[in-house]
Design a protein around this motif. Sequence first.
Motif, short mmCIF file in Angstrom:
data_model
loop_
_atom_site.label_atom_id
_atom_site.label_comp_id
_atom_site.label_asym_id
_atom_site.label_seq_id
_atom_site.Cartn_x
_atom_site.Cartn_y
_atom_site.Cartn_z
N GLU A 222 0.94 -0.66 -0.08
CA GLU A 222 0.04 -0.06 -0.59
C GLU A 222 0.59 1.19 0.34
O GLU A 222 0.94 1.94 -0.90
N HIS A 223 1.96 1.26 0.87
CA HIS A 223 2.61 2.65 0.55
C HIS A 223 3.53 2.62 -0.31
O HIS A 223 3.45 3.47 -1.10
N ILE A 224 3.87 1.77 -1.05
CA ILE A 224 4.07 1.94 -2.14
C ILE A 224 3.62 2.35 -3.61
O ILE A 224 4.44 3.41 -4.64
N GLY A 225 2.25 1.91 -3.05
CA GLY A 225 1.44 2.67 -4.17
C GLY A 225 1.18 4.16 -4.52
O GLY A 225 0.49 4.89 -5.27
N ASP A 226 1.21 3.95 -3.03
CA ASP A 226 0.89 5.50 -2.21
C ASP A 226 2.30 6.60 -2.66
O ASP A 226 2.36 7.76 -3.23
N ILE A 227 3.58 5.99 -2.91
CA ILE A 227 4.30 6.56 -2.84
C ILE A 227 4.19 6.69 -4.12
O ILE A 227 4.45 7.79 -5.24
N ALA A 228 3.66 5.57 -4.66
CA ALA A 228 3.76 5.84 -7.29
C ALA A 228 2.65 7.08 -7.18
O ALA A 228 2.09 8.23 -8.42
N ALA A 229 1.40 7.41 -6.25
CA ALA A 229 1.08 8.32 -6.39
C ALA A 229 1.01 10.52 -6.08
O ALA A 229 0.09 10.29 -7.75
N ILE A 230 1.09 9.60 -5.28
CA ILE A 230 1.89 11.15 -5.11
C ILE A 230 3.20 11.81 -6.51
O ILE A 230 3.08 12.88 -6.64
N SER A 231 3.56 10.72 -6.37
CA SER A 231 4.86 11.31 -7.44
C SER A 231 4.40 11.32 -8.59
O SER A 231 4.30 12.23 -9.35
N ALA A 232 3.00 10.85 -8.90
CA ALA A 232 2.32 10.96 -10.17
C ALA A 232 1.44 12.89 -10.12
O ALA A 232 1.50 13.32 -11.12
N THR A 233 0.82 12.56 -9.24
CA THR A 233 0.08 14.02 -8.76
C THR A 233 1.04 15.11 -9.04
O THR A 233 0.79 15.94 -9.31
N THR A 234 2.22 15.16 -8.33
CA THR A 234 2.92 16.32 -8.36
C THR A 234 4.15 15.89 -9.92
O THR A 234 5.25 17.60 -9.46
#
Length: 422
Positions: free
Chosen positions: A249-261
């Motif tokens: 879940e953490h890896i997915g969240d960091i990937a989502a934050i990366s995509a957002t920013t």
Amino acid sequence: MSNPIDYSQGIYDAKKLGTPRMLILGAQHMFAMFGATVLVPLLTGLSVSTTLLCAGLGTLLFHIICKGKVPAFLGSSFAYLGGFAIVSNDGANPENLPYACAAVAFSGLLYVLVSGLISVFGIRRIMRFFPPVVTGPIIISIGLILAPSAINNCQSNWLLAFVALAAVIVCNIWGKGMVKILPILIGVLVSYAVALVTGAVDFAAIGEASWIGFPIHKEAMGLFAIDGSEKFISALFTIMPIAIATMMEHIGDIAAISATTGRNYIRDPGLNRTLMGDGLATAMAGLLGGPANTTYGENTGVLALTKIYDPLVIRIAAVFACILSFCPKFEAIINTIPSGIIGGISFVLYGMISAIGVRNVVENQVDFTNSRNLIIAAVILVCALGFNSVGGITFGIGGVSVTLSGLAIAALAGILLNAILP
């Protein structure tokens, strides 16, 4: 005359907005995490004040370890609810909660171990032991194990449960802007208003609570539950396997934050640092008597909405959470929320945990026409639900009686089958 600020490309330095705006943006991030974060202690029996303090301190610790580069807020993790429910016998034995917190601290250290292994061997060699065919069914099992608890809370007041559930659904599907990002908080407020009208709220404890107090209580700290007792060891075997799912879940969240920013945080500061930050924040929370921390999707939604990507704003939100934790009267107000409302919120929340597991499997295109994948998923689901229904497996180690929960058995079986089956 100052030049107008262009928000279209995102703001990476919030200082140009001025201090008042930064404080308002920080408060907005605090409220984004608020509804979900305080719901975890309400569901588990932990302290709301301790939880808020651990969220704030954990976020600040995460930012220190990640060199202040990642705009992530760490709130309470719902994935561990199943573990807390098993250890405390669904709230019937609240005296066991410190043992669960101690086990949460050790699960955080598991993050640190994996972080070190990634630094040495690389991410692909380590993550191949935790593919979606293992983590997906484990996440699905967590939600299904918690389902009876949601119904039990709903039964105390079905009207409030229905109002809370309906408000969350309406906000999540038809809401716009901040309404769509804060469905849990709005659901609680709307149903609480109905509870006030119907006289279902007891205000007695609010008047007795003081305005200022220390949020950490020695008797509830996981630090003092780390011993060789069978309760601690059983809690350890129950809760630590959950970290397997939360790391994914953490890896997915960091990937989502990366995509957002638009910045690759998996590369810089690196997944090893973000995992270590999350793990140490979780270990600290467990030792202080709080729930596990995790990066929050709600705050990622706020980043996407506002286009303010400066991690400083997140740190301001963390400071606000710490300040709020020192107000016992505020915790007393939160504790007046009727269990029917908790049931309505958890009704959809627990189902969404399982749905996230399904999404994890679908998005990663796990092929269930392959007998190997089908067997692994089937064994995980039956172990988790079946053994949980009979109280797990109890055995002795060095004269100490240890109980393996259904969730622990499922995680071990899934990892072993994935490694053994061709």
